[in-house]
Design a protein around this motif. Sequence first.
Motif, PDB file in Angstrom:
ATOM      1  N   VAL A   9       0.755  -1.392  -0.242  1.00 43.57           N
ATOM      2  CA  VAL A   9       0.247   0.347   0.495  1.00 43.57           C
ATOM      3  C   VAL A   9       0.721   0.924   0.506  1.00 43.57           C
ATOM      4  O   VAL A   9       0.855   2.183  -1.002  1.00 43.57           O
ATOM      5  N   VAL A  10       1.905   0.842   0.846  1.00 44.38           N
ATOM      6  CA  VAL A  10       2.843   2.418   0.856  1.00 44.38           C
ATOM      7  C   VAL A  10       3.686   2.490  -0.932  1.00 44.38           C
ATOM      8  O   VAL A  10       3.194   3.791  -0.962  1.00 44.38           O
ATOM      9  N   VAL A  12       2.540   1.543  -3.398  1.00 45.97           N
ATOM     10  CA  VAL A  12       0.945   2.399  -4.388  1.00 45.97           C
ATOM     11  C   VAL A  12       0.627   4.312  -4.164  1.00 45.97           C
ATOM     12  O   VAL A  12       0.860   4.258  -5.029  1.00 45.97           O
ATOM     13  N   VAL A  13       0.896   4.057  -2.570  1.00 47.25           N
ATOM     14  CA  VAL A  13       0.851   5.753  -2.928  1.00 47.25           C
ATOM     15  C   VAL A  13       1.935   6.295  -3.318  1.00 47.25           C
ATOM     16  O   VAL A  13       1.897   7.316  -3.830  1.00 47.25           O
ATOM     17  N   VAL A  14       3.139   6.075  -3.258  1.00 47.95           N
ATOM     18  CA  VAL A  14       4.055   6.922  -2.838  1.00 47.95           C
ATOM     19  C   VAL A  14       4.134   7.135  -4.747  1.00 47.95           C
ATOM     20  O   VAL A  14       4.756   8.486  -4.956  1.00 47.95           O
ATOM     21  N   VAL A  16       1.612   6.893  -7.019  1.00 47.21           N
ATOM     22  CA  VAL A  16       0.318   7.545  -7.121  1.00 47.21           C
ATOM     23  C   VAL A  16       0.950   8.730  -7.096  1.00 47.21           C
ATOM     24  O   VAL A  16       0.816   9.982  -8.206  1.00 47.21           O
ATOM     25  N   VAL A  17       1.601   9.272  -5.957  1.00 50.27           N
ATOM     26  CA  VAL A  17       1.682  10.693  -5.919  1.00 50.27           C
ATOM     27  C   VAL A  17       3.096  11.072  -6.891  1.00 50.27           C
ATOM     28  O   VAL A  17       2.976  12.529  -7.271  1.00 50.27           O
TER      29      VAL A  17
END
Length: 67
Positions: A9-10, A12-14, A16-17
């Motif tokens: 999850v981390v 994927v979030v990174v 996307v950002v």
Amino acid sequence: MVVVVVVVVVVVVVVVVVVVVVVVVVVVVVTCMQCIYSYVPETNHVSKVHSVAAVLYLQSVLCYSAC
């Protein structure tokens, strides 16, 4: 198992950002470039016909002065 899910999850979030930041930077740069190039007024427009005529005239002057 929970640690793997949190890491995924981390990541994927990174990702996307980072993608969003890159897209925003590209949009800002392209917009600024379009503003710069569209803002420059064409104050002293010389047509291609006059440019070609001037080049041919200078060529003939230089040819006759060299002969």
